[in-house]
Design a protein around this motif. Sequence first.
Motif, PDB file in Angstrom:
ATOM      1  N   VAL A  20      38.476  31.015   7.939  1.00  0.00           N
ATOM      2  CA  VAL A  20      39.895  30.906   8.276  1.00  0.00           C
ATOM      3  C   VAL A  20      40.647  30.269   7.112  1.00  0.00           C
ATOM      4  N   HIS A  21      41.895  30.690   6.925  1.00  0.00           N
ATOM      5  CA  HIS A  21      42.746  29.997   5.977  1.00  0.00           C
ATOM      6  C   HIS A  21      43.015  28.606   6.528  1.00  0.00           C
ATOM      7  N   ARG A  22      42.924  27.611   5.669  1.00  0.00           N
ATOM      8  CA  ARG A  22      42.924  26.229   6.135  1.00  0.00           C
ATOM      9  C   ARG A  22      44.273  25.789   6.704  1.00  0.00           C
ATOM     10  N   LEU A  23      45.350  26.424   6.327  1.00  0.00           N
ATOM     11  CA  LEU A  23      46.654  26.103   6.900  1.00  0.00           C
ATOM     12  C   LEU A  23      46.906  27.049   8.061  1.00  0.00           C
ATOM     13  N   GLY A  24      46.837  26.498   9.281  1.00  0.00           N
ATOM     14  CA  GLY A  24      46.978  27.308  10.477  1.00  0.00           C
ATOM     15  C   GLY A  24      48.313  27.098  11.165  1.00  0.00           C
ATOM     16  N   TYR A  25      48.348  27.453  12.425  1.00  0.00           N
ATOM     17  CA  TYR A  25      49.577  27.330  13.216  1.00  0.00           C
ATOM     18  C   TYR A  25      49.238  26.766  14.585  1.00  0.00           C
ATOM     19  N   GLY A  26      49.970  25.737  15.001  1.00  0.00           N
ATOM     20  CA  GLY A  26      49.805  25.135  16.313  1.00  0.00           C
ATOM     21  C   GLY A  26      50.872  25.656  17.267  1.00  0.00           C
ATOM     22  N   ALA A  27      50.442  26.203  18.407  1.00  0.00           N
ATOM     23  CA  ALA A  27      51.352  26.942  19.287  1.00  0.00           C
ATOM     24  C   ALA A  27      51.823  26.130  20.495  1.00  0.00           C
ATOM     25  N   MET A  28      51.979  24.814  20.340  1.00  0.00           N
ATOM     26  CA  MET A  28      52.470  24.004  21.448  1.00  0.00           C
ATOM     27  C   MET A  28      53.985  24.101  21.587  1.00  0.00           C
ATOM     28  N   GLN A  29      54.692  24.135  20.456  1.00  0.00           N
ATOM     29  CA  GLN A  29      56.145  24.045  20.495  1.00  0.00           C
ATOM     30  C   GLN A  29      56.845  25.318  20.974  1.00  0.00           C
ATOM     31  N   ILE A  30      56.112  26.403  21.152  1.00  0.00           N
ATOM     32  CA  ILE A  30      56.775  27.637  21.580  1.00  0.00           C
ATOM     33  C   ILE A  30      57.007  27.668  23.090  1.00  0.00           C
ATOM     34  N   LEU A 185      44.835  13.080  16.248  1.00  0.00           N
ATOM     35  CA  LEU A 185      46.095  12.739  15.596  1.00  0.00           C
ATOM     36  C   LEU A 185      45.805  12.207  14.197  1.00  0.00           C
ATOM     37  N   TYR A 186      46.463  12.814  13.192  1.00  0.00           N
ATOM     38  CA  TYR A 186      46.261  12.345  11.812  1.00  0.00           C
ATOM     39  C   TYR A 186      47.351  12.944  10.939  1.00  0.00           C
ATOM     40  N   ASN A 187      47.943  12.109  10.108  1.00  0.00           N
ATOM     41  CA  ASN A 187      48.930  12.571   9.137  1.00  0.00           C
ATOM     42  C   ASN A 187      49.081  11.509   8.060  1.00  0.00           C
ATOM     43  N   LEU A 188      49.922  11.769   7.095  1.00  0.00           N
ATOM     44  CA  LEU A 188      50.093  10.847   5.971  1.00  0.00           C
ATOM     45  C   LEU A 188      50.509   9.456   6.436  1.00  0.00           C
ATOM     46  N   ALA A 189      51.333   9.403   7.483  1.00  0.00           N
ATOM     47  CA  ALA A 189      51.848   8.120   7.953  1.00  0.00           C
ATOM     48  C   ALA A 189      50.961   7.441   8.987  1.00  0.00           C
ATOM     49  N   PRO A 209      44.023  18.166  12.284  1.00  0.00           N
ATOM     50  CA  PRO A 209      44.967  17.094  12.562  1.00  0.00           C
ATOM     51  C   PRO A 209      46.171  17.601  13.345  1.00  0.00           C
ATOM     52  N   TRP A 210      46.393  17.046  14.528  1.00  0.00           N
ATOM     53  CA  TRP A 210      47.614  17.425  15.231  1.00  0.00           C
ATOM     54  C   TRP A 210      48.724  16.448  14.861  1.00  0.00           C
ATOM     55  N   PHE A 211      49.967  16.914  14.976  1.00  0.00           N
ATOM     56  CA  PHE A 211      51.140  16.186  14.466  1.00  0.00           C
ATOM     57  C   PHE A 211      50.965  15.929  12.967  1.00  0.00           C
ATOM     58  N   ARG A 247      43.095  16.142   0.973  1.00  0.00           N
ATOM     59  CA  ARG A 247      42.363  14.970   1.465  1.00  0.00           C
ATOM     60  C   ARG A 247      40.911  15.281   1.792  1.00  0.00           C
ATOM     61  N   SER A 248      40.633  16.449   2.360  1.00  0.00           N
ATOM     62  CA  SER A 248      39.257  16.793   2.733  1.00  0.00           C
ATOM     63  C   SER A 248      39.103  18.309   2.808  1.00  0.00           C
ATOM     64  N   PRO A 249      37.971  18.826   2.375  1.00  0.00           N
ATOM     65  CA  PRO A 249      37.753  20.281   2.443  1.00  0.00           C
ATOM     66  C   PRO A 249      37.574  20.792   3.864  1.00  0.00           C
ATOM     67  N   VAL A 250      37.374  19.893   4.843  1.00  0.00           N
ATOM     68  CA  VAL A 250      37.209  20.342   6.236  1.00  0.00           C
ATOM     69  C   VAL A 250      38.532  20.274   7.007  1.00  0.00           C
ATOM     70  N   MET A 251      39.608  19.874   6.347  1.00  0.00           N
ATOM     71  CA  MET A 251      40.905  19.693   6.999  1.00  0.00           C
ATOM     72  C   MET A 251      41.569  21.042   7.291  1.00  0.00           C
ATOM     73  N   LEU A 252      41.986  21.227   8.554  1.00  0.00           N
ATOM     74  CA  LEU A 252      42.697  22.447   8.968  1.00  0.00           C
ATOM     75  C   LEU A 252      44.002  22.054   9.653  1.00  0.00           C
ATOM     76  N   PRO A 253      45.058  21.780   8.890  1.00  0.00           N
ATOM     77  CA  PRO A 253      46.336  21.403   9.513  1.00  0.00           C
ATOM     78  C   PRO A 253      46.923  22.560  10.312  1.00  0.00           C
ATOM     79  N   ILE A 254      47.562  22.233  11.440  1.00  0.00           N
ATOM     80  CA  ILE A 254      48.145  23.262  12.307  1.00  0.00           C
ATOM     81  C   ILE A 254      49.603  22.898  12.631  1.00  0.00           C
TER      82      ILE A 254
END
Length: 288
Positions: A20-30, A185-189, A209-211, A247-254
């Motif tokens: 999978v491409h590591r930058l995905g899409y999270g479908a909660m906000q729809i 939950l994980y992000n820069l902040a 990482p969600w959010f 940050r990590s090769p296993v990271m899949l932001p959504i």
Amino acid sequence: MTDIQAAPGGTFQLGGDLPVHRLGYGAMQITGPGVWGEPEDRDGALAVLRAAVDLGVNFIDTADSYGPYVSEELICEALYPYPDDLVIATKGGFVRTGPDQWVPLGRPAYLRQEVEMSLRRLRLERIDLYQLHRVDPEVPLEDQVGELRLLRDEGKIRHIGLSEVDSAQIEQARDVTEIASVQNLYNLADRRHEAVLDYATSQGIAFIPWFPIATGKLAEPGSVLEQAAKGHSATPAQLALAWLLRRSPVMLPIPGTRSVRHLEENVAAAAVQLTDEEFESLSALTEG
């Protein structure tokens, strides 16, 4: 047509066999307000899902509790029959009693029912990644994960994931079955789950990482984040996503959104390459 694509963010083998491409899409906000009911703009929600695939996103994360059920139904309506490379991850383990209300329920019979219903809504014969949305404190973790293992053995789930867990819980679950992903939950902040990320990285487990694009005070005018963003002709949110990918090769932001314009902005972060100095400077930031 846009040149923006998710591919520059790199690829990860989810579960060892699903690229999978590591930058995905999270479908909660729809879904509707409070993650409840239908979206105010149904056509807009369908357009975002189709645009995500057009931009090369091939990892979409949802849950039966988003709506409830609405997000899964919209994904099917927008994208079925699915592209061959599309991986849809969903989750179960929450009962929804109203807007912004989330009640953990991990009884094995309930989890089995929700897997069967997700299969029906998504029109799938097997769910590529099924995640325990929360560990129900009233039910032994071994029983919750054990039921998902049985469903995997029956061919209804391909890989099993967890959400909002610590490293000890991951190890406890791994005593029962293989665990392909962790969604915390994980992000820069907000890096409260740094230890879980390090554990996942060491074990080759996907960390979702969600959010993911919260920046808070870190993006204030004159901040290191804002200055770095200007240097890349990018937004602070794009830099925050680029930092996660580095940050990590296993990271899949959504990152999720109900806007095609915002979706394009998020996916464009896949092409942002941070220098070592920029990465270290951003890593040193804290909300305090």
